[in-house]
Scaffold this motif. Structure first.
Motif, PDB file in Angstrom:
ATOM      1  N   TYR A  15       0.840  -1.203   0.000  1.00  0.00           N
ATOM      2  CA  TYR A  15       0.000   0.000   0.000  1.00  0.00           C
ATOM      3  C   TYR A  15       0.874   1.252   0.000  1.00  0.00           C
ATOM      4  CZ  TYR A  15      -3.657   3.290   1.451  1.00  0.00           C
ATOM      5  OH  TYR A  15      -4.533   4.352   1.510  1.00  0.00           O
ATOM      6  N   ASN A  16       1.900   1.270   0.843  1.00  0.00           N
ATOM      7  CA  ASN A  16       2.774   2.437   0.907  1.00  0.00           C
ATOM      8  C   ASN A  16       3.524   2.658  -0.403  1.00  0.00           C
ATOM      9  OD1 ASN A  16       2.026   3.201   3.489  1.00  0.00           O
ATOM     10  ND2 ASN A  16       3.622   1.981   4.453  1.00  0.00           N
ATOM     11  N   ALA A  17       3.928   1.583  -1.068  1.00  0.00           N
ATOM     12  CA  ALA A  17       4.607   1.714  -2.362  1.00  0.00           C
ATOM     13  C   ALA A  17       3.655   2.285  -3.419  1.00  0.00           C
ATOM     14  CB  ALA A  17       5.152   0.361  -2.809  1.00  0.00           C
ATOM     15  N   LEU A  18       2.425   1.781  -3.446  1.00  0.00           N
ATOM     16  CA  LEU A  18       1.432   2.301  -4.395  1.00  0.00           C
ATOM     17  C   LEU A  18       1.114   3.763  -4.092  1.00  0.00           C
ATOM     18  CD1 LEU A  18      -1.016  -0.758  -4.541  1.00  0.00           C
ATOM     19  CD2 LEU A  18       0.694  -0.106  -6.257  1.00  0.00           C
ATOM     20  N   LEU A  19       0.975   4.074  -2.814  1.00  0.00           N
ATOM     21  CA  LEU A  19       0.665   5.442  -2.413  1.00  0.00           C
ATOM     22  C   LEU A  19       1.787   6.398  -2.811  1.00  0.00           C
ATOM     23  CD1 LEU A  19      -1.196   7.456  -1.027  1.00  0.00           C
ATOM     24  CD2 LEU A  19      -0.139   6.794   1.159  1.00  0.00           C
ATOM     25  N   GLN A  20       3.023   6.015  -2.556  1.00  0.00           N
ATOM     26  CA  GLN A  20       4.151   6.878  -2.914  1.00  0.00           C
ATOM     27  C   GLN A  20       4.201   7.130  -4.420  1.00  0.00           C
ATOM     28  OE1 GLN A  20       6.058   8.698  -0.825  1.00  0.00           O
ATOM     29  NE2 GLN A  20       4.588   7.851   0.630  1.00  0.00           N
ATOM     30  N   LYS A  21       3.905   6.109  -5.201  1.00  0.00           N
ATOM     31  CA  LYS A  21       3.873   6.261  -6.656  1.00  0.00           C
ATOM     32  C   LYS A  21       2.860   7.331  -7.057  1.00  0.00           C
ATOM     33  CE  LYS A  21       3.432   3.533 -10.851  1.00  0.00           C
ATOM     34  NZ  LYS A  21       3.402   2.182 -11.378  1.00  0.00           N
ATOM     35  N   LEU A  22       1.688   7.280  -6.437  1.00  0.00           N
ATOM     36  CA  LEU A  22       0.634   8.244  -6.774  1.00  0.00           C
ATOM     37  C   LEU A  22       0.937   9.637  -6.230  1.00  0.00           C
ATOM     38  CD1 LEU A  22      -2.606   6.111  -6.398  1.00  0.00           C
ATOM     39  CD2 LEU A  22      -1.448   6.827  -8.498  1.00  0.00           C
ATOM     40  N   LEU A  23       1.450   9.718  -5.011  1.00  0.00           N
ATOM     41  CA  LEU A  23       1.753  11.027  -4.425  1.00  0.00           C
ATOM     42  C   LEU A  23       2.797  11.768  -5.259  1.00  0.00           C
ATOM     43  CD1 LEU A  23       1.846  10.188  -0.596  1.00  0.00           C
ATOM     44  CD2 LEU A  23       0.030  11.386  -1.853  1.00  0.00           C
ATOM     45  N   GLN A  29      -4.208   9.919  -1.476  1.00  0.00           N
ATOM     46  CA  GLN A  29      -4.507   8.654  -0.822  1.00  0.00           C
ATOM     47  C   GLN A  29      -5.966   8.275  -1.082  1.00  0.00           C
ATOM     48  OE1 GLN A  29      -3.643   8.604   3.369  1.00  0.00           O
ATOM     49  NE2 GLN A  29      -4.299   6.480   3.601  1.00  0.00           N
ATOM     50  N   GLN A  30      -6.843   9.252  -1.110  1.00  0.00           N
ATOM     51  CA  GLN A  30      -8.264   8.998  -1.376  1.00  0.00           C
ATOM     52  C   GLN A  30      -8.449   8.329  -2.740  1.00  0.00           C
ATOM     53  OE1 GLN A  30     -11.035   9.213   0.524  1.00  0.00           O
ATOM     54  NE2 GLN A  30     -12.102   8.295  -1.204  1.00  0.00           N
ATOM     55  N   GLU A  31      -7.679   8.759  -3.727  1.00  0.00           N
ATOM     56  CA  GLU A  31      -7.785   8.144  -5.051  1.00  0.00           C
ATOM     57  C   GLU A  31      -7.332   6.684  -5.011  1.00  0.00           C
ATOM     58  OE1 GLU A  31      -7.172  11.520  -8.382  1.00  0.00           O
ATOM     59  OE2 GLU A  31      -5.566  11.426  -6.874  1.00  0.00           O
ATOM     60  N   LEU A  32      -6.252   6.411  -4.281  1.00  0.00           N
ATOM     61  CA  LEU A  32      -5.804   5.029  -4.131  1.00  0.00           C
ATOM     62  C   LEU A  32      -6.873   4.200  -3.431  1.00  0.00           C
ATOM     63  CD1 LEU A  32      -3.764   2.734  -4.308  1.00  0.00           C
ATOM     64  CD2 LEU A  32      -2.687   3.632  -2.226  1.00  0.00           C
ATOM     65  N   ASP A  33      -7.423   4.726  -2.353  1.00  0.00           N
ATOM     66  CA  ASP A  33      -8.470   4.002  -1.620  1.00  0.00           C
ATOM     67  C   ASP A  33      -9.698   3.762  -2.491  1.00  0.00           C
ATOM     68  OD1 ASP A  33      -6.744   4.015   0.517  1.00  0.00           O
ATOM     69  OD2 ASP A  33      -7.877   5.483   1.693  1.00  0.00           O
ATOM     70  N   LYS A  89      -5.231 -10.606  -9.975  1.00  0.00           N
ATOM     71  CA  LYS A  89      -5.870  -9.543  -9.183  1.00  0.00           C
ATOM     72  C   LYS A  89      -4.837  -8.528  -8.706  1.00  0.00           C
ATOM     73  CE  LYS A  89      -9.405 -12.768  -7.817  1.00  0.00           C
ATOM     74  NZ  LYS A  89      -9.623 -13.862  -6.901  1.00  0.00           N
ATOM     75  N   ILE A  90      -3.677  -9.001  -8.292  1.00  0.00           N
ATOM     76  CA  ILE A  90      -2.593  -8.105  -7.888  1.00  0.00           C
ATOM     77  C   ILE A  90      -2.211  -7.202  -9.046  1.00  0.00           C
ATOM     78  CG2 ILE A  90      -0.111  -8.066  -7.355  1.00  0.00           C
ATOM     79  CD1 ILE A  90      -0.644 -10.567  -5.568  1.00  0.00           C
ATOM     80  N   ARG A  91      -2.068  -7.775 -10.218  1.00  0.00           N
ATOM     81  CA  ARG A  91      -1.666  -6.995 -11.393  1.00  0.00           C
ATOM     82  C   ARG A  91      -2.785  -6.090 -11.885  1.00  0.00           C
ATOM     83  NH1 ARG A  91       3.284  -6.593 -10.168  1.00  0.00           N
ATOM     84  NH2 ARG A  91       4.460  -8.501 -10.365  1.00  0.00           N
ATOM     85  N   TRP A  92      -4.041  -6.483 -11.681  1.00  0.00           N
ATOM     86  CA  TRP A  92      -5.146  -5.566 -11.999  1.00  0.00           C
ATOM     87  C   TRP A  92      -5.000  -4.290 -11.174  1.00  0.00           C
ATOM     88  CZ3 TRP A  92      -9.710  -9.539 -11.516  1.00  0.00           C
ATOM     89  CH2 TRP A  92      -9.877 -10.216 -12.731  1.00  0.00           C
ATOM     90  N   LEU A  93      -4.747  -4.459  -9.881  1.00  0.00           N
ATOM     91  CA  LEU A  93      -4.576  -3.289  -9.019  1.00  0.00           C
ATOM     92  C   LEU A  93      -3.370  -2.469  -9.465  1.00  0.00           C
ATOM     93  CD1 LEU A  93      -5.372  -1.559  -6.635  1.00  0.00           C
ATOM     94  CD2 LEU A  93      -4.148  -3.147  -5.139  1.00  0.00           C
ATOM     95  N   ASP A  94      -2.267  -3.143  -9.775  1.00  0.00           N
ATOM     96  CA  ASP A  94      -1.089  -2.433 -10.275  1.00  0.00           C
ATOM     97  C   ASP A  94      -1.419  -1.634 -11.533  1.00  0.00           C
ATOM     98  OD1 ASP A  94       0.515  -3.526  -8.284  1.00  0.00           O
ATOM     99  OD2 ASP A  94       1.391  -5.064  -9.589  1.00  0.00           O
ATOM    100  N   LYS A  95      -2.164  -2.238 -12.432  1.00  0.00           N
ATOM    101  CA  LYS A  95      -2.507  -1.587 -13.700  1.00  0.00           C
ATOM    102  C   LYS A  95      -3.370  -0.356 -13.464  1.00  0.00           C
ATOM    103  CE  LYS A  95      -2.892  -1.174 -18.174  1.00  0.00           C
ATOM    104  NZ  LYS A  95      -1.939  -0.254 -18.766  1.00  0.00           N
ATOM    105  N   VAL A  97      -3.543   1.516 -10.767  1.00  0.00           N
ATOM    106  CA  VAL A  97      -2.703   2.539 -10.145  1.00  0.00           C
ATOM    107  C   VAL A  97      -1.750   3.135 -11.175  1.00  0.00           C
ATOM    108  CG1 VAL A  97      -0.881   2.924  -8.428  1.00  0.00           C
ATOM    109  CG2 VAL A  97      -2.923   1.613  -7.812  1.00  0.00           C
ATOM    110  N   ASP A  98      -1.169   2.298 -11.993  1.00  0.00           N
ATOM    111  CA  ASP A  98      -0.250   2.766 -13.029  1.00  0.00           C
ATOM    112  C   ASP A  98      -0.956   3.711 -14.001  1.00  0.00           C
ATOM    113  OD1 ASP A  98       2.458   2.580 -13.994  1.00  0.00           O
ATOM    114  OD2 ASP A  98       1.693   1.466 -15.719  1.00  0.00           O
ATOM    115  N   ASP A  99      -2.155   3.349 -14.409  1.00  0.00           N
ATOM    116  CA  ASP A  99      -2.917   4.209 -15.327  1.00  0.00           C
ATOM    117  C   ASP A  99      -3.217   5.568 -14.690  1.00  0.00           C
ATOM    118  OD1 ASP A  99      -2.856   2.288 -17.302  1.00  0.00           O
ATOM    119  OD2 ASP A  99      -4.960   1.685 -17.064  1.00  0.00           O
ATOM    120  N   LEU A 100      -3.591   5.582 -13.423  1.00  0.00           N
ATOM    121  CA  LEU A 100      -3.842   6.848 -12.740  1.00  0.00           C
ATOM    122  C   LEU A 100      -2.551   7.670 -12.669  1.00  0.00           C
ATOM    123  CD1 LEU A 100      -5.860   8.660 -11.231  1.00  0.00           C
ATOM    124  CD2 LEU A 100      -5.161   7.518  -9.120  1.00  0.00           C
ATOM    125  N   ALA A 101      -1.450   7.031 -12.333  1.00  0.00           N
ATOM    126  CA  ALA A 101      -0.164   7.725 -12.242  1.00  0.00           C
ATOM    127  C   ALA A 101       0.254   8.307 -13.591  1.00  0.00           C
ATOM    128  CB  ALA A 101       0.909   6.782 -11.721  1.00  0.00           C
TER     129      ALA A 101
END
Length: 111
Positions: A15-23, A29-33, A89-95, A97-101
């Motif tokens: 979660y922290n790695a995904l959050l840092q990518k977005l920040l 954080q709301q967008e990640l959630d 499912k893990i990679r769906w979440l990665d994808k 987040v990656d698209d948002l970033a």
């Protein structure tokens, strides 16, 4: 000592790695959630962050029925061709987040 796999890492670590990518890209954080809730049904305010990541994914309250429409590559692998259900499912979440970033809007990402 053997290296931990993504399955064995804590949700907090991922979660922290995904959050840092977005920040770093100006997102919140709301967008990640929102993405996590859309995909898994979890309310992140009520989740034990020490849970193993695989358990978090495998025990999701729901997996959004539209998740199978997530297409594209992450780490050079097409997410729609991943055979292991947990890894997909893990990679769906990665994808997502990656698209948002990369600048896609939540409206476009969340099918």
């Amino acid at each position: 000592m053997p290296r931990k796999t993504i399955y064995d890492m804590s949700l907090e670590t991922i979660y922290n790695a995904l959050l840092q990518k977005l920040l770093k890209k100006g997102h919140t954080q709301q967008e990640l959630d929102t993405i996590i809730h859309w995909l898994t049904g979890y309310d992140m305010h009520k989740v034990d962050m020490q849970i193993r990541y695989a358990d978090f994914i495998n025990n999701s309250p729901i997996i959004n029925p539209k998740a199978n429409q997530i297409k594209g590559t992450i780490c050079g692998v097409r997410v729609e061709t991943i055979e292991d259900p947990c890894m997909q499912k893990i990679r769906w979440l990665d994808k997502l987040v990656d698209d948002l970033a990369k600048g896609k809007s939540l409206d476009k990402i969340l099918l």
